[in-house]
Write a protein that holds these residues in place. Structure first.
Motif, PDB file in Angstrom:
ATOM      1  N   ARG A  10       0.810  -1.220   0.000  1.00  0.00           N
ATOM      2  CA  ARG A  10       0.000   0.000   0.000  1.00  0.00           C
ATOM      3  C   ARG A  10       0.847   1.275   0.000  1.00  0.00           C
ATOM      4  N   ILE A  11       2.161   1.095  -0.168  1.00  0.00           N
ATOM      5  CA  ILE A  11       3.073   2.241  -0.209  1.00  0.00           C
ATOM      6  C   ILE A  11       3.283   2.670  -1.656  1.00  0.00           C
ATOM      7  N   HIS A  12       3.075   3.959  -1.911  1.00  0.00           N
ATOM      8  CA  HIS A  12       3.305   4.533  -3.233  1.00  0.00           C
ATOM      9  C   HIS A  12       4.062   5.845  -3.036  1.00  0.00           C
ATOM     10  N   LEU A  13       5.288   5.905  -3.546  1.00  0.00           N
ATOM     11  CA  LEU A  13       6.142   7.081  -3.397  1.00  0.00           C
ATOM     12  C   LEU A  13       6.466   7.690  -4.753  1.00  0.00           C
ATOM     13  N   VAL A  14       6.613   8.998  -4.764  1.00  0.00           N
ATOM     14  CA  VAL A  14       6.913   9.737  -5.991  1.00  0.00           C
ATOM     15  C   VAL A  14       8.093  10.664  -5.725  1.00  0.00           C
ATOM     16  N   LEU A  15       9.047  10.668  -6.638  1.00  0.00           N
ATOM     17  CA  LEU A  15      10.147  11.627  -6.620  1.00  0.00           C
ATOM     18  C   LEU A  15      10.034  12.478  -7.874  1.00  0.00           C
ATOM     19  N   ASP A  16      10.002  13.787  -7.678  1.00  0.00           N
ATOM     20  CA  ASP A  16      10.054  14.737  -8.787  1.00  0.00           C
ATOM     21  C   ASP A  16      11.232  15.648  -8.548  1.00  0.00           C
ATOM     22  N   ALA A  17      12.064  15.848  -9.557  1.00  0.00           N
ATOM     23  CA  ALA A  17      13.237  16.711  -9.458  1.00  0.00           C
ATOM     24  C   ALA A  17      13.131  17.795 -10.522  1.00  0.00           C
ATOM     25  N   TYR A  18      13.342  19.023 -10.098  1.00  0.00           N
ATOM     26  CA  TYR A  18      13.239  20.186 -10.977  1.00  0.00           C
ATOM     27  C   TYR A  18      14.567  20.931 -10.975  1.00  0.00           C
TER      28      TYR A  18
END
Length: 117
Positions: A10-18
């Motif tokens: 049930r773990i959902h992680l997001v990485l966004d790099a700008y």
């Protein structure tokens, strides 16, 4: 922009790099209540600076990624992280931490491949 996602149970992680010129801002969020919990900023030649908001403990994640990033990235960076999962278990905390660090490792691989850091 770089976008990476990881899922486990049930773990959902997001990485966004700008990118901001030669600098980078990295955001890691996930769970059922993403938020801003901890910020670690730095540069290769300067000490890391971490701001922990309220009682959030994401500094385990931001500082681990920052240590890896500062060895290979020449610009300034900020890593913002906030993950929350209702009724999280100790095992899920470990998985969430491990997945977050894996996101950071994949970010470095992407930066090396696409941006020649």
């Amino acid at each position: 922009m770089i976008h990476i996602e990881k899922k486990h149970g049930r773990i959902h992680l997001v990485l966004d790099a700008y990118f901001m010129g030669k600098d980078i801002v990295v955001m890691i969020s996930g769970g059922d209540q993403p938020h801003l919990g901890t910020i670690t900023a730095g540069h290769r030649l300067e000490p890391l600076q971490t701001v922990q908001l309220q009682t959030h403990k994401e500094f385990y994640i931001t500082e681990e990624i920052a240590i890896r990033l500062r060895k290979r990235f020449s610009g300034n960076f900020a890593i913002c992280c906030g993950t929350h999962l209702d009724n999280i278990t100790k095992e899920e905390i470990k998985v969430m931490t491990d997945l977050s660090i894996q996101l950071g490792i994949e970010l470095l691989e992407e930066l090396n491949k696409e941006y020649s850091i």
